[in-house]
Write a protein that holds these residues in place. Structure first.
Motif, PDB file in Angstrom:
ATOM      1  N   ARG A   1      46.925  22.483  42.381  1.00 25.40           N
ATOM      2  CA  ARG A   1      46.939  21.020  42.353  1.00 25.40           C
ATOM      3  C   ARG A   1      46.255  20.479  41.109  1.00 25.40           C
ATOM      4  NH1 ARG A   1      45.477  21.000  48.769  1.00 25.40           N
ATOM      5  NH2 ARG A   1      47.632  21.039  49.552  1.00 25.40           N
ATOM      6  N   ARG A   2      45.163  21.103  40.705  1.00 25.82           N
ATOM      7  CA  ARG A   2      44.473  20.624  39.513  1.00 25.82           C
ATOM      8  C   ARG A   2      45.264  20.919  38.250  1.00 25.82           C
ATOM      9  NH1 ARG A   2      40.037  23.113  38.443  1.00 25.82           N
ATOM     10  NH2 ARG A   2      39.934  24.621  40.152  1.00 25.82           N
TER      11      ARG A   2
ATOM     12  N   ALA B   1      45.789  29.153  37.825  1.00 29.06           N
ATOM     13  CA  ALA B   1      47.071  28.445  37.830  1.00 29.06           C
ATOM     14  C   ALA B   1      47.444  28.031  36.414  1.00 29.06           C
ATOM     15  CB  ALA B   1      47.004  27.221  38.740  1.00 29.06           C
ATOM     16  N   PHE B   2      48.725  28.225  36.070  1.00 20.90           N
ATOM     17  CA  PHE B   2      49.270  27.845  34.769  1.00 20.90           C
ATOM     18  C   PHE B   2      50.524  27.013  35.007  1.00 20.90           C
ATOM     19  CE2 PHE B   2      47.272  31.961  34.510  1.00 20.90           C
ATOM     20  CZ  PHE B   2      46.568  31.979  33.318  1.00 20.90           C
TER      21      PHE B   2
ATOM     22  N   ALA C   1      45.353  37.759  34.775  1.00 24.92           N
ATOM     23  CA  ALA C   1      45.458  36.318  34.521  1.00 24.92           C
ATOM     24  C   ALA C   1      44.538  35.897  33.382  1.00 24.92           C
ATOM     25  CB  ALA C   1      45.129  35.535  35.789  1.00 24.92           C
ATOM     26  N   THR C   2      43.367  36.534  33.291  1.00 23.98           N
ATOM     27  CA  THR C   2      42.427  36.215  32.207  1.00 23.98           C
ATOM     28  C   THR C   2      43.015  36.585  30.852  1.00 23.98           C
ATOM     29  OG1 THR C   2      40.547  36.580  33.689  1.00 23.98           O
ATOM     30  CG2 THR C   2      40.109  36.614  31.327  1.00 23.98           C
ATOM     31  N   ALA C   3      43.627  37.768  30.767  1.00 24.88           N
ATOM     32  CA  ALA C   3      44.240  38.207  29.512  1.00 24.88           C
ATOM     33  C   ALA C   3      45.375  37.275  29.103  1.00 24.88           C
ATOM     34  CB  ALA C   3      44.749  39.631  29.651  1.00 24.88           C
ATOM     35  N   LEU C   4      46.184  36.868  30.066  1.00 32.44           N
ATOM     36  CA  LEU C   4      47.272  35.929  29.765  1.00 32.44           C
ATOM     37  C   LEU C   4      46.716  34.611  29.255  1.00 32.44           C
ATOM     38  CD1 LEU C   4      50.267  35.175  29.848  1.00 32.44           C
ATOM     39  CD2 LEU C   4      49.962  34.556  32.257  1.00 32.44           C
ATOM     40  N   ASP C   5      45.654  34.115  29.878  1.00 32.10           N
ATOM     41  CA  ASP C   5      45.027  32.867  29.455  1.00 32.10           C
ATOM     42  C   ASP C   5      44.505  32.972  28.027  1.00 32.10           C
ATOM     43  OD1 ASP C   5      43.961  30.271  29.662  1.00 32.10           O
ATOM     44  OD2 ASP C   5      42.034  31.042  30.327  1.00 32.10           O
ATOM     45  N   LEU C   6      43.824  34.083  27.712  1.00 35.43           N
ATOM     46  CA  LEU C   6      43.277  34.269  26.368  1.00 35.43           C
ATOM     47  C   LEU C   6      44.382  34.376  25.327  1.00 35.43           C
ATOM     48  CD1 LEU C   6      40.385  36.786  27.163  1.00 35.43           C
ATOM     49  CD2 LEU C   6      40.156  34.385  26.505  1.00 35.43           C
TER      50      LEU C   6
ATOM     51  N   ARG D   1      46.255  23.957  33.097  1.00 34.44           N
ATOM     52  CA  ARG D   1      45.584  25.218  33.440  1.00 34.44           C
ATOM     53  C   ARG D   1      44.365  24.901  34.301  1.00 34.44           C
ATOM     54  NH1 ARG D   1      43.298  29.185  35.011  1.00 34.44           N
ATOM     55  NH2 ARG D   1      42.471  30.945  33.804  1.00 34.44           N
ATOM     56  N   ALA D   2      44.170  25.653  35.381  1.00 32.54           N
ATOM     57  CA  ALA D   2      43.013  25.471  36.243  1.00 32.54           C
ATOM     58  C   ALA D   2      42.650  26.791  36.890  1.00 32.54           C
ATOM     59  CB  ALA D   2      43.289  24.414  37.320  1.00 32.54           C
TER      60      ALA D   2
END
Length: 479
Positions: A212-213, A292-293, A121-126, A172-173
């Motif tokens: 939710r966020r 979450a995305f 998930a971190t790699a996808l976010d970056l 994103r949260a």
């Protein structure tokens, strides 16, 4: 397509107004394990779970190359190449550097490893936020007969950020919880797992908070699709119910197993394969906390998919017997032929011959146009000296080859009774002598169409020897 360092520097990828995904690909290995009974007396239970299984010559590096080669070949990456995994072939050495070499990327593209169950998930976010290219790859192995053996699987997914053809990020949260759920000490091979009944509630609470966020940031109450990935099956089921998921992601997981760091990427790729432009997707990964995305599917989502769809790869898999799986994983020690181990590769020649070893480059003769493989100073066709001009190098890794002769090796040191070795002529010039993979040796015939695939030949003296094998060409290879 060869990536030019100068072109990358002078023509950087333009960043959109909103971060998003420009291209994506998924890779499922060619095999599936449906039964893990040691003393099977009948067929497996109908409708039971299955796990995706990487071949004996695959690891997280080769899985990542297969996914990324579709993305990087079309979309020159930004300044970073990210590899997320929990099962890297090397501990201290950067595995992403091997992927970088196999893809033939420019030297100024920085290759970085990310580790841990949450790193996918971190790699996808970056990638989404910075325009990097990310590979999420894992190879999951449990002790034989473990309760979740069929619930684990192998896969890879790749994403190129810096565009919005596939999807735009709306929200994103994240939520971090320190919980002892899955862990592995240095030197150990298998994850240790705490009782999932204890950790499920913790991960479900973290997941709901993050979801939710993220929805609030996107100014949405509901979405069209809910995709949930979690290392805890109980938590995943609870989150799908709470968020109104359709269960399509659960059905896919039942066919592949939980694929570790690759799982959020694999589930997202499968959702994008069938999503319509304008739809919204909530991707939730609940592992050591939650990520979450909220994404809106782009108008160019169909063109953004590189390589075959997840559904097509599922349909093309071959069934695998449990004994063969155990041999491949080194979990069953079987006496092989009395043959010396293959020699270990040495660092200097690997560096000097990187063009051939990692990029499968031949040299095209300026006089007659023939391609010499491996590249050499003398043209194999006309004998002209100087055929190794760097400007005349040509990569064969994305071309089709036709088998002209087949040999079967019955004394192989690989965990198979025999393997096929072929000589194949490459479309556009060049000839390869290579091992064949992903097909029974008896089924390899003269005239068969093949395509190169990056694999691990063997490991000697703690050095992994990577090179290109050939596998049968499929209709989806042209996508």
């Amino acid at each position: 397509m060869e990536l030019n360092p100068v072109e990358l520097k002078e023509n950087p990828r333009p960043m959109p107004d909103q971060p998003g995904i420009d291209a994506y690909a998924a890779h499922l290995p060619a095999y599936a394990l449906h039964d893990n009974r040691l003393d099977a007396t009948g067929p497996p239970r109908p409708g039971g779970p299955a796990r995706s299984v990487a071949g004996f010559d695959e690891d997280t590096i080769t899985l990542a190359v297969e996914a990324l080669r579709h993305v990087a070949a079309v979309d020159p990456p930004g300044r970073q190449l990210l590899l997320a995994t929990t099962s890297a072939p090397y501990e201290a050495k950067t595995s992403a550097a091997v992927v970088h070499a196999a893809l033939g990327l420019a030297p100024d593209v920085v290759a970085v490893d990310l580790r841990g169950h949450r790193s996918g998930a971190t790699a996808l976010d970056l990638a989404i936020r910075s325009g990097a290219v990310a590979a999420l790859a894992d190879l999951r192995t449990t002790r034989p007969g473990a309760p979740d053996e069929l619930a684990q699987g192998d896969a890879a997914a790749a994403f190129a950020g810096g565009g919005d053809r596939a999807a735009v990020l709306l929200g994103r949260a994240g939520h971090t919880s320190e919980v002892l759920e899955r862990w592995r000490l240095p030197g150990e091979r298998h994850d240790r797992v705490w009782d999932e009944r204890f950790t499920a509630e913790i991960l479900a609470t973290a997941g709901l908070d993050a979801a939710r966020r993220a929805l609030a940031e996107a100014s949405l109450d509901t979405v069209d699709r809910v995709v949930v990935s979690s290392s805890n099956a109980r938590a995943a089921a609870a989150l799908r119910r709470a968020l109104g998921g359709s269960g399509e992601d659960a059905a896919l997981e039942r066919a592949t197993g939980f694929t570790g760091t690759a799982h959020p990427g694999l589930l997202l790729a499968a959702a994008l394969d069938t999503a319509e432009p304008g739809e919204t997707i909530l991707l939730l990964s609940a592992t050591e906390g939650a990520d979450a995305f909220v994404l809106r599917v782009g108008d160019g989502v169909r063109a953004a998919r590189r390589g075959p769809s997840v559904h097509d790869q599922l349909a093309a898999r071959q069934p695998l017997g449990y004994g063969r799986y155990l041999r491949w994983r080194g979990l069953l020690d079987v006496q092989g032929p009395a043959r010396p181990a293959a020699p270990a590769p040495a660092s200097p020649p690997m560096y000097r011959r990187a063009g051939w070893k990692y990029r499968l480059e031949g040299s095209r003769c300026g006089a007659c146009g023939a391609v010499t493989t491996p590249p050499g100073r003398v043209c194999a066709a006309c004998g002209i000296v100087g055929a190794d001009d760097p400007a005349a190098k040509v990569s064969l890794r994305d071309r089709t080859a036709r088998v002209v002769s087949v040999t079967r090796d019955h004394l192989t040191t690989m965990p198979e009774p025999d393997v096929a070795i072929v000589v194949a002529d490459v479309d556009g010039g060049g000839r390869l002598s290579a091992y064949v993979t992903d097909v029974p040796p008896a089924d390899v015939t003269v005239g068969m169409a093949m395509t190169p695939t990056f694999r691990r030949l063997w490991t000697t003296d703690s050095i992994h020897n990577y090179f290109w094998k050939l596998r049968p060409w499929r209709d989806t290879d042209g996508e």
